[in-house]
Write a protein that holds these residues in place. Structure first.
Motif, short mmCIF file in Angstrom:
data_model
loop_
_atom_site.label_atom_id
_atom_site.label_comp_id
_atom_site.label_asym_id
_atom_site.label_seq_id
_atom_site.Cartn_x
_atom_site.Cartn_y
_atom_site.Cartn_z
N UNK A 142 10.29 -21.59 18.28
CA UNK A 142 10.95 -20.85 17.21
C UNK A 142 10.57 -19.39 17.33
N UNK A 143 11.24 -18.55 16.56
CA UNK A 143 10.91 -17.12 16.54
C UNK A 143 9.88 -16.87 15.44
N UNK A 144 9.32 -15.68 15.42
CA UNK A 144 8.20 -15.49 14.50
C UNK A 144 8.51 -14.53 13.38
N UNK A 145 7.86 -14.81 12.26
CA UNK A 145 7.98 -13.98 11.07
C UNK A 145 6.54 -13.66 10.67
N UNK A 146 6.09 -12.47 11.04
CA UNK A 146 4.70 -12.10 10.78
C UNK A 146 4.66 -10.93 9.80
N UNK A 147 3.90 -11.09 8.74
CA UNK A 147 3.81 -9.99 7.79
C UNK A 147 2.53 -10.10 6.97
N UNK A 148 2.19 -8.99 6.31
CA UNK A 148 1.09 -9.01 5.35
C UNK A 148 1.72 -9.36 4.01
N UNK A 399 -5.20 10.61 10.58
CA UNK A 399 -5.24 9.14 10.58
C UNK A 399 -4.36 8.59 9.46
N UNK A 400 -3.94 7.35 9.62
CA UNK A 400 -3.19 6.69 8.55
C UNK A 400 -4.15 6.31 7.44
N UNK A 401 -3.63 6.24 6.22
CA UNK A 401 -4.48 5.93 5.07
C UNK A 401 -4.12 4.54 4.55
N UNK A 402 -5.02 3.56 4.78
CA UNK A 402 -4.72 2.18 4.36
C UNK A 402 -4.48 2.06 2.86
N UNK A 403 -4.97 3.02 2.08
CA UNK A 403 -4.79 2.93 0.62
C UNK A 403 -3.37 3.26 0.20
N UNK A 404 -2.64 3.97 1.04
CA UNK A 404 -1.30 4.41 0.62
C UNK A 404 -0.20 4.05 1.61
N UNK A 405 -0.56 3.68 2.80
CA UNK A 405 0.48 3.53 3.83
C UNK A 405 1.39 2.32 3.58
N UNK A 406 2.63 2.43 4.05
CA UNK A 406 3.57 1.33 3.97
C UNK A 406 3.24 0.27 5.00
N UNK A 533 6.10 4.95 6.96
CA UNK A 533 4.79 4.38 6.61
C UNK A 533 3.94 5.42 5.87
N UNK A 534 4.05 6.66 6.31
CA UNK A 534 3.27 7.72 5.66
C UNK A 534 3.77 8.01 4.26
N UNK A 535 5.03 7.61 3.99
CA UNK A 535 5.56 7.78 2.63
C UNK A 535 5.37 6.51 1.81
#
Ligand SMILES: NC(=O)C1=CN([C@@H]2O[C@H](COP(=O)(O)OP(=O)(O)OC[C@H]3O[C@@H](n4cnc5c(N)ncnc54)[C@H](OP(=O)(O)O)[C@@H]3O)[C@@H](O)[C@H]2O)C=CC1
Ligand SMILES: O=C(O)CCC(=O)C(=O)O
Ligand SMILES: [Mg+2]
Length: 741
Positions: A142-148, A399-406, A533-535
């Motif tokens: 099958x194909x994959x569906x990966x997400x948080x 760097x990306x900010x895990x607290x705000x990134x999409x 993502x930054x927004x």
């Protein structure tokens, strides 16, 4: 449909396997009252090896081929499989596993590295079936569906992990070839009628040899072929070695020698030969004699040196030191132990290694154990560009900010061995100059490449039904999550052009009104996704098999700190469910820490999420209402687990993997005791919830008390189950509470 509700839980390797010794008893205890059976199937590297050599084993040592059974099951609607990460073995790992099994009393033959005669060939072929990524392609029907999931993303925003700062003058960059690679040579054809293909090598001397015959293909299937010139690769590597030294950056190589188990070890070997040319050329005869194989990494040389007389050995060691003195610094896997990026082909795997570098300010470890700017060599152009796009973005914006990134979830085309990851049986290192030709039943030539001796030629297949299923999954995911979806396809690639035509066609089969669905080249898709993502905005990535792999480590590692926290579902094309746990690996360094200090850092959140999805699927397919009650309660427990941050800490003294299992068990029992959908389950779990709640401090103390000293589990590839169970279940109070259920 109504059938006996059954979940198949896989026994794998390394950290996830150790974790299973503690988690599985909990899962078994909780599912039994609901009438659900949980059975295990052993797909570990050791199990795979043993299942292939029954004729060498005593009757009591023989094991069934569980992987083959699961592969068969995955094509049926009844499949409900929880798949933990397993080792995809490189040759050095395979050799180590064989040695361990022999020492444990299994009379396995040695691995014939240089087979002589029929018998050797046959034994080598059996071992080779267990090598590399031997499991996932078999199960992924099958194909994959990966997400948080939303709860995990919320957790990451509340408890952001550390991200290394980026500077605009970082010298780190990606280096790729400009010609002579797979990207530049790709040809692609769509099969009109079912037919059988053959792959033929026609030498410049006119002699022809069949590389493969009888390759059945279906109508609508996309087949591709491409070639990597090892000469062009070698010249490229030489230039990059010089450039890294001139720029004062580390040299690092990022391949996928595990999943691309035929082509990438050869490419790895080319780089090893170039980097260590001075010593390898000078001592070629001796190295040949001791059986050194550059494709296994420079670690193979270190392992074989002791077999040489002291003076020869000293001469080679002196030459090695001279190489290091004149070459750029090599990125290190373990600077304390002197293990470099070129030691073992399975140590640095691009999907995890590039995100780790990006998370560490674009730097890797040098020989002094310090972080340093790095040249990341990713020879082929098919996907290298996406990482440069991330580096450019980080240099420009930090760097990306895990607290705000999409977030960037992924819908990946992987079913039925799609694309490059299914190419092993059609990949060849070419023996002589000439032409490789692919033709069909009727003698029509589909594709043809001029090749030189040493080149790597490979062919891939992508069946039509998986493409249709992938487009459907993408549209569903876009609809369900109200999120734009981007197909990452490159119109400059022959394969992608054929897939683009199919995507455009199959999108018409679905209601896409109001959805934002685009097709962009990988680099443009990356830029688009990073801007969003930054927004703080999410963008679904719909990709082929390789980008599925790369992006589902890259984004989770940036967003969540590790891809172990991913929900990773594979809706099997015939209706079953495959629930993968996380998207990350088997974390060998976690085993090392465990045996040294009885502390297991592995984060089982991926297992918890997969189990909830598996129970949900079971409820839907078997109509078992209690499975639904268990799933809902587990969802609640997972939310509580995240909210209270009960993942393992990194160091001795905090709760580790076992402590996090206890908390999951407690929250799950509490949720079952609190629900009123099923009174019998409520009554059953209330006393357990009570016992765990009352004894929380005592159980945690018992779990922590054992930490801090070495522990013996009787094996790395095949631990002793009794020892492992004792080590992983040290709380008598918890064990008694579970037993009382
Ligand atoms: N589905 C499968 O079966 C897969 C199997 N593999 C196999 O796994 C092995 C290792 O490969 P690779 O993934 O590259 O390397 P690792 O397993 O070492 O993973 C890379 C890093 O990810 C973090 N990590 C991954 N999983 C967890 C977890 N559950 N808990 C905490 N941290 C975690 C750690 O990073 P940090 O220390 O920085 O926090 C770890 O060092 C190989 O044999 C590979 O083939 C790899 C991917 C998938
Ligand atoms: O099968 C493997 O070797 C690893 C798989 C992997 O990395 C993935 O699917 O993300
Ligand atoms: Mg991966």
């Amino acid at each position: 449909m109504s059938n006996a509700p059954k979940i198949l839980y896989t026994l794998t390797d390394e950290a996830p396997f150790l974790a299973t010794a503690s988690l599985l008893p909990i899962i078994e205890a909780y599912t039994a009252p609901a009438g659900i059976t949980v059975e295990t199937r052993d797909i570990s590297l050791a199990g795979r090896i043993l299942s292939h050599f029954p004729d060498f084993l005593r009757d009591d040592q023989k094991v069934a081929d569980d992987l083959a059974e699961l592969g068969q099951l995955a094509t049926t609607p009844e499949a409900n499989i929880i798949k933990l990460p397993n080792i995809s073995a490189s040759v050095p790992q395979l050799l180590a596993a064989i040695k361990e099994l022999q020492q444990q009393g299994y009379a396995l033959p040695d691995y014939p590295e240089e087979p002589r005669g029929e018998r050797d060939n046959e034994i080598k072929a059996r071992y080779d079936r267990t090598k590399g990524s031997a499991v996932n392609p078999v199960l992924r029907e099958g194909n994959s569906d990966r997400r948080a999931p939303a709860s995990v993303k919320a957790y990451a925003r509340k408890h952001p992990h550390k991200m290394g700062a980026w500077s605009s003058d970082s010298k780190s960059h990606v280096a790729h070839m400009d010609a002579g690679d797979f990207y530049g040579s790709e040809q692609s054809a769509v099969i009109a009628q079912p037919t059988t293909l053959k792959i033929e090598m026609i030498g410049s001397d006119g002699r022809s040899q069949m590389l493969k015959t009888g390759l059945k293909v279906k109508a609508g299937e996309v087949v591709d072929a491409s070639v990597m010139s090892t000469q062009a690769l070698g010249e490229f590597v030489d230039a990059q070695i010089d450039d890294a030294r001139a720029q004062g950056v580390l040299f690092s190589l990022h391949l996928k020698a595990t999943m691309m188990k035929v082509s990438d070890p050869i490419m790895f070997g080319v780089v090893v030969k170039r980097f260590y040319d001075q010593v390898l050329s000078k001592h070629a005869a001796v190295l040949e004699q001791i059986g050194f194989d550059a494709n296994n990494g420079i670690g193979d040389l270190a392992a074989r040196l002791p077999s040489l007389p002291a003076d020869q050995r000293a001469a080679i060691e002196a030459e090695l030191a001279a190489v290091y003195a004149t070459r750029p610094g090599l990125a290190m896997v373990n600077s304390d132990k002197g293990i470099t990026n070129l030691h073992v082909p399975s140590d640095v795997i691009v999907d995890a290694s590039m995100p780790a570098m990006i998370r560490d300010s674009g730097r890797m470890w040098n020989a002094e154990g310090k972080l340093q700017d790095t040249k990341a060599v990713i020879p082929d152009r098919c996907y290298a560009g996406i990482y440069q796009a991330v580096i450019d973005d980080c240099r420009a914006h930090g760097a990306f900010d895990p607290a705000t990134m999409g977030s960037v979830p992924n819908v990946g085309l992987m079913a039925q061995k799609a694309e490059e990851y299914g190419s092993h049986d059609k990949t060849f290192q070419i023996a002589a100059d000439g032409t490789v030709r692919v033709s069909d039943d009727a003698g029509h030539v589909l594709m043809e490449h001029a090749v030189k001796a040493g080149d790597i030629w490979r062919m891939c297949q992508t069946k039509d039904a998986p493409i249709q299923d992938w487009v459907k999954l993408a549209v569903n995911r876009a609809r369900l999550s109200h999120t734009p979806a981007v197909f990452w396809l490159d119109s400059a690639r022959a394969h992608d052009r054929n897939v683009i035509a199919k995507v455009e066609q199959y999108l018409k089969d679905h209601d896409t009104s109001g959805l934002d669905i685009r097709i962009l080249s990988p680099v443009e898709a990356m830029k688009f996704s990073l801007t969003r993502i930054r927004q703080g905005q999410d963008t679904i990535s719909c990709t082929g098999n390789v980008l599925r792999d790369y992006l589902t480590d890259l984004f989770p590692i940036m967003e969540l700190g590790t891809s172990a926290k991913m929900l990773s579902i594979v809706p099997l094309m015939n209706g079953g469910g495959l629930f993968e746990t996380g998207a990350g690996g088997s974390a060998p360094k976690h085993v090392q820490q465990f045996v040294e200090e009885d502390y297991l850092r592995w984060d089982s959140l991926g297992e918890f999420l997969a189990l909830a999805a598996s129970l949900e699927h079971l409820a839907e397919t078997t109509g078992n209402a209690r499975a639904k009650v268990l799933a809902d309660a587990l969802d609640a427990a997972n939310a509580k687990f995240l909210d209270t941050d009960k993942s393992p800490s990194r160091k001795v003294g905090g709760i580790d993997n076992r402590g996090s299992h206890f908390y999951l068990a407690m929250y799950w029992a509490q949720a079952l005791a609190a629900q009123s959908d099923d009174a019998a389950l409520q009554t059953k779990f209330a006393p357990l919830a009570q016992a765990l709640t009352v004894n929380e401090a005592k159980i945690v103390a018992e779990l922590i008390a054992v930490q801090g000293k070495p522990v013996d589990i009787g094996g790395y590839y095949k631990p002793d189950m009794a020892k492992l169970s004792v080590a992983m279940r040290p709380s008598a109070t918890l064990n008694a509470a579970l037993a009382a259920l």
